[in-house]
Design a protein around this motif. Structure first.
Motif, PDB file in Angstrom:
ATOM      1  N   ALA A 185      43.488  36.560  49.219  1.00  0.00           N
ATOM      2  CA  ALA A 185      43.813  37.166  47.930  1.00  0.00           C
ATOM      3  C   ALA A 185      45.312  37.071  47.700  1.00  0.00           C
ATOM      4  CB  ALA A 185      43.374  38.626  47.887  1.00  0.00           C
ATOM      5  N   VAL A 186      45.704  37.006  46.447  1.00  0.00           N
ATOM      6  CA  VAL A 186      47.116  36.933  46.097  1.00  0.00           C
ATOM      7  C   VAL A 186      47.342  37.726  44.819  1.00  0.00           C
ATOM      8  CG1 VAL A 186      46.740  34.710  44.913  1.00  0.00           C
ATOM      9  CG2 VAL A 186      49.055  35.390  45.575  1.00  0.00           C
ATOM     10  N   ARG A 187      48.402  38.507  44.803  1.00  0.00           N
ATOM     11  CA  ARG A 187      48.806  39.249  43.597  1.00  0.00           C
ATOM     12  C   ARG A 187      49.898  38.455  42.902  1.00  0.00           C
ATOM     13  NH1 ARG A 187      49.668  45.479  44.395  1.00  0.00           N
ATOM     14  NH2 ARG A 187      47.397  45.268  44.458  1.00  0.00           N
ATOM     15  N   VAL A 188      49.704  38.171  41.619  1.00  0.00           N
ATOM     16  CA  VAL A 188      50.597  37.299  40.868  1.00  0.00           C
ATOM     17  C   VAL A 188      50.972  37.967  39.545  1.00  0.00           C
ATOM     18  CG1 VAL A 188      50.888  35.018  39.819  1.00  0.00           C
ATOM     19  CG2 VAL A 188      49.447  35.267  41.839  1.00  0.00           C
ATOM     20  N   VAL A 189      52.246  37.914  39.197  1.00  0.00           N
ATOM     21  CA  VAL A 189      52.702  38.306  37.863  1.00  0.00           C
ATOM     22  C   VAL A 189      52.782  37.034  37.034  1.00  0.00           C
ATOM     23  CG1 VAL A 189      54.521  39.381  36.497  1.00  0.00           C
ATOM     24  CG2 VAL A 189      54.006  40.241  38.793  1.00  0.00           C
ATOM     25  N   THR A 190      51.960  36.963  35.986  1.00  0.00           N
ATOM     26  CA  THR A 190      51.907  35.756  35.167  1.00  0.00           C
ATOM     27  C   THR A 190      52.874  35.840  33.986  1.00  0.00           C
ATOM     28  OG1 THR A 190      49.905  36.714  34.177  1.00  0.00           O
ATOM     29  CG2 THR A 190      49.605  34.999  35.834  1.00  0.00           C
ATOM     30  N   ALA A 191      52.950  34.784  33.216  1.00  0.00           N
ATOM     31  CA  ALA A 191      53.964  34.666  32.164  1.00  0.00           C
ATOM     32  C   ALA A 191      53.828  35.727  31.082  1.00  0.00           C
ATOM     33  CB  ALA A 191      53.899  33.272  31.543  1.00  0.00           C
ATOM     34  N   ASP A 192      52.644  36.320  30.953  1.00  0.00           N
ATOM     35  CA  ASP A 192      52.468  37.397  29.976  1.00  0.00           C
ATOM     36  C   ASP A 192      52.872  38.755  30.532  1.00  0.00           C
ATOM     37  OD1 ASP A 192      50.446  37.778  31.789  1.00  0.00           O
ATOM     38  OD2 ASP A 192      48.798  37.513  30.361  1.00  0.00           O
ATOM     39  N   GLY A 193      53.372  38.791  31.759  1.00  0.00           N
ATOM     40  CA  GLY A 193      53.809  40.034  32.367  1.00  0.00           C
ATOM     41  C   GLY A 193      52.727  40.805  33.083  1.00  0.00           C
ATOM     42  N   ARG A 194      51.488  40.321  33.031  1.00  0.00           N
ATOM     43  CA  ARG A 194      50.388  41.021  33.686  1.00  0.00           C
ATOM     44  C   ARG A 194      50.436  40.827  35.191  1.00  0.00           C
ATOM     45  NH1 ARG A 194      44.686  39.565  31.232  1.00  0.00           N
ATOM     46  NH2 ARG A 194      44.140  40.926  33.005  1.00  0.00           N
ATOM     47  N   VAL A 195      50.059  41.877  35.925  1.00  0.00           N
ATOM     48  CA  VAL A 195      49.934  41.807  37.377  1.00  0.00           C
ATOM     49  C   VAL A 195      48.464  41.563  37.683  1.00  0.00           C
ATOM     50  CG1 VAL A 195      50.294  43.003  39.561  1.00  0.00           C
ATOM     51  CG2 VAL A 195      51.851  43.425  37.636  1.00  0.00           C
ATOM     52  N   ARG A 196      48.178  40.410  38.276  1.00  0.00           N
ATOM     53  CA  ARG A 196      46.786  40.002  38.493  1.00  0.00           C
ATOM     54  C   ARG A 196      46.491  39.925  39.991  1.00  0.00           C
ATOM     55  NH1 ARG A 196      44.854  37.179  33.669  1.00  0.00           N
ATOM     56  NH2 ARG A 196      46.581  36.910  32.192  1.00  0.00           N
ATOM     57  N   ASP A 197      45.398  40.556  40.398  1.00  0.00           N
ATOM     58  CA  ASP A 197      44.891  40.442  41.764  1.00  0.00           C
ATOM     59  C   ASP A 197      43.832  39.354  41.778  1.00  0.00           C
ATOM     60  OD1 ASP A 197      46.325  42.493  43.260  1.00  0.00           O
ATOM     61  OD2 ASP A 197      45.330  43.919  41.935  1.00  0.00           O
ATOM     62  N   CYS A 198      44.151  38.261  42.453  1.00  0.00           N
ATOM     63  CA  CYS A 198      43.327  37.055  42.388  1.00  0.00           C
ATOM     64  C   CYS A 198      42.656  36.796  43.728  1.00  0.00           C
ATOM     65  CB  CYS A 198      44.202  35.848  42.035  1.00  0.00           C
ATOM     66  SG  CYS A 198      45.285  36.079  40.616  1.00  0.00           S
ATOM     67  N   ASP A 199      41.382  36.455  43.666  1.00  0.00           N
ATOM     68  CA  ASP A 199      40.648  36.037  44.858  1.00  0.00           C
ATOM     69  C   ASP A 199      39.500  35.146  44.407  1.00  0.00           C
ATOM     70  OD1 ASP A 199      38.672  37.816  43.888  1.00  0.00           O
ATOM     71  OD2 ASP A 199      39.301  39.423  45.242  1.00  0.00           O
ATOM     72  N   ALA A 200      38.508  34.956  45.251  1.00  0.00           N
ATOM     73  CA  ALA A 200      37.419  34.040  44.913  1.00  0.00           C
ATOM     74  C   ALA A 200      36.571  34.543  43.754  1.00  0.00           C
ATOM     75  CB  ALA A 200      36.547  33.808  46.144  1.00  0.00           C
ATOM     76  N   ARG A 201      36.695  35.819  43.388  1.00  0.00           N
ATOM     77  CA  ARG A 201      35.893  36.384  42.289  1.00  0.00           C
ATOM     78  C   ARG A 201      36.725  36.763  41.073  1.00  0.00           C
ATOM     79  NH1 ARG A 201      34.692  40.968  43.548  1.00  0.00           N
ATOM     80  NH2 ARG A 201      35.753  41.151  45.540  1.00  0.00           N
ATOM     81  N   ARG A 202      37.956  37.142  41.263  1.00  0.00           N
ATOM     82  CA  ARG A 202      38.819  37.592  40.167  1.00  0.00           C
ATOM     83  C   ARG A 202      39.902  36.541  39.917  1.00  0.00           C
ATOM     84  NH1 ARG A 202      40.795  43.063  42.795  1.00  0.00           N
ATOM     85  NH2 ARG A 202      40.987  41.552  44.519  1.00  0.00           N
ATOM     86  N   ASP A 203      39.986  36.065  38.672  1.00  0.00           N
ATOM     87  CA  ASP A 203      40.932  34.979  38.354  1.00  0.00           C
ATOM     88  C   ASP A 203      40.843  33.885  39.402  1.00  0.00           C
ATOM     89  OD1 ASP A 203      42.463  35.819  35.897  1.00  0.00           O
ATOM     90  OD2 ASP A 203      42.855  37.577  37.149  1.00  0.00           O
ATOM     91  N   ALA A 204      39.621  33.412  39.615  1.00  0.00           N
ATOM     92  CA  ALA A 204      39.350  32.490  40.712  1.00  0.00           C
ATOM     93  C   ALA A 204      40.101  31.167  40.566  1.00  0.00           C
ATOM     94  CB  ALA A 204      37.843  32.230  40.816  1.00  0.00           C
TER      95      ALA A 204
END
Length: 502
Positions: A200-219
């Motif tokens: 899993a990786v937590r990423v701040v994207t260009a829209d400023g959102r903090v996204r928790d990404c893994d195989a199911r979320r923002d895959a």
């Protein structure tokens, strides 16, 4: 190179991979390497407001800490003067910086360890430095690591708990750049690349959102962060990795006389990629003016007794080495040795400094060099070996020239090319060419001589600002999918640099 200094002193040539793995940054520039960049003017109040809005620290030109804050690992980029360096204490600070850069139309550079070969972790605009987010925790077979952690802190923090993750060798490299570009190291053949154990990786994207990404979320974003290169899709702030036990590691080193160099290269490549998973090795050729001839060494790391395997290497070469050393160490001690900082305590593995990422008593040096790479998917022919070794025979009077061959195969090759963004799953080994910055003519010559034998693939964490066709070379058949991910999460191209995806 620190790697070369360590090898000469310790007789372990080929182990300590160059300090290379770092996330690229965003800097609009007409040149191939970092420059000051064009900055949209902003008023003092704008920067003051940004500084007040951060839990971390904003360093600006004129501040006492500015000269330290602006410097990367490679000194030639000292000429670049960012408009501001933001040491972000958490994801919220990163979001604040992203919003500020968008409002002011500033270029953005993402930085952790600052080892990018092309200097793309700095620029003339806002540098987002994630170094303060460096916590290392472990339990239940998982490790949670802040994106700002340096590799020495990852190794120390995890081995204190009896576990580790497969990572690189240079102790001051940041975990973020390493993992996002793939992550090759001395235990990769047994445990996989760093990105292979990323869950899993937590990423701040260009829209400023903090996204928790893994195989199911923002895959798709999670997939892209496993080898797609740092600085392309957002700012990574935290990783979750699977761990493995931190067992003892046996380090070995063998050296042959220079007249045997072609035999050593041929024998090594027929042995190293096919050795058991518990054994990794690298081959290194260096100029050594003090010795009168170049040197050729094979070194490596093994879990268990490597003697029988080394006997097979010797048989493949067809000649006994002039020097052979085998020693067993704790996991942490082994990683310090391959990183070139075995002596002087943990401080010897840190860069000197008072800002996040450094230590006042740190002694790990900055180093000036430049590099190119290939990823070998087929063995070198006799003519290819001759072309490689011949580039050293006539130039041994020039110090600082190296070629490093690092074995792949094993666990790396048991992942399909499209399962992660790192595509080089059928590769036998990587080839890295190193030289002093003033010796680029030789570097281009040796790389060009090997292009017809090995051309077509290169490692993104050994980023080469002169590389043509880098899209296919770095990413192979995964490039089109990476472009789709880029367009989805950064449609306006906030995170842009000369070799950014898109």
């Amino acid at each position: 190179m620190e790697r070369r200094r360590f090898l000469t002193v310790a007789g372990l040539a080929g182990l300590a991979a160059g300090c290379t793995d770092e996330s690229p940054a965003s800097v609009p520039s007409p040149t191939v390497e970092a420059t000051g960049g064009a900055v949209t003017p902003t008023g003092p109040a704008d920067w003051e407001a940004l500084g007040r809005g951060l839990a971390g620290r904003l360093v600006r030109p004129g501040d006492d800490a500015y000269d330290e804050a602006r410097k990367l690992y490679i000194p030639r980029f000292d000429r670049v003067r960012p408009a501001g360096v933001a040491y972000c204490a958490g994801p919220e600070d990163v979001s604040e910086c992203v919003a500020f850069a968008r409002r002011q139309r500033l270029s953005v550079a993402v930085r952790c360890g600052g080892h990018n070969y092309a200097g793309w972790s700095t620029g003339g605009g806002l540098v987002i430095d994630v170094s303060p987010m460096n916590a290392v925790q472990a339990g239940g077979g998982r490790a949670t690591v802040g994106a700002g952690a340096r590799l020495i802190d990852v190794y120390k923090g995890l081995t204190d708990r009896g576990v580790a993750v497969p990572a690189g060798t240079c102790p001051t490299v940041g975990i973020a750049g390493l993992a996002l570009g793939g992550g090759i190291g001395v235990v990769s053949r047994r445990h996989g690349l760093t990105c292979d154990v990323l869950e899993a990786v937590r990423v701040v994207t260009a829209d400023g959102r903090v996204r928790d990404c893994d195989a199911r979320r923002d895959a798709d974003l999670y997939w892209a962060c496993r080898g797609g290169g740092g600085g392309n899709f957002g700012v990574a702030v935290q990783f979750v990795f699977r761990t493995h036990p931190a067992a003892e590691v046996t380090l070995f080193s063998l050296r042959w006389p220079w007249p045997r160099a072609a035999q050593v290269v041929g024998g090594w490549q027929s042995w190293a990629p096919y050795a058991p998973d518990e054994l990794w090795s690298g081959l290194q050729i260096n100029t050594d003016p003090s010795a009168g001839t170049p040197t050729v060494d094979v070194t490596g790391a093994a879990f268990g007794d490597p003697d029988a395997h080394l006997d097979r290497l010797t048989a493949a070469v067809g000649a006994d080495p002039a020097f052979r050393s085998v020693d067993t160490h704790s996991y942490l001690e082994a990683m310090r040795r391959v990183g070139g900082c075995a002596d002087g305590g943990i401080a010897a593995c840190h860069r000197a400094g008072t800002l996040p990422g450094g230590r006042p008593d740190g002694r790990y040096p900055r180093t000036e060099y430049t590099a190119k790479s290939h990823v070998a998917t087929r063995p070198l022919t006799g003519s290819a070996i001759e072309a490689l070794t011949g580039r050293f025979t006539g130039g041994n009077g020039v110090a600082g020239r190296s070629v490093l061959l690092d074995a792949l195969g094993g666990a790396v090759g048991r992942v399909r090319p499209g399962d992660t963004a790192f595509p080089h799953r059928n590769a036998l080994f990587t080839v890295q060419y190193l030289a002093g910055t003033g010796d680029r003519g030789w570097l281009r010559d040796v790389h060009g001589a090997m292009e017809r034998h090995l051309g077509g693939a290169a490692y993104v964490n050994y980023v080469d600002p002169e590389l043509r066709g880098w899209q296919r070379a770095y990413y192979g058949g995964n490039y089109e999918r990476l472009v789709r991910v880029k367009n989805a999460y950064d449609p306006d191209g906030l995170f842009t640099f000369p070799q950014s995806i898109g």
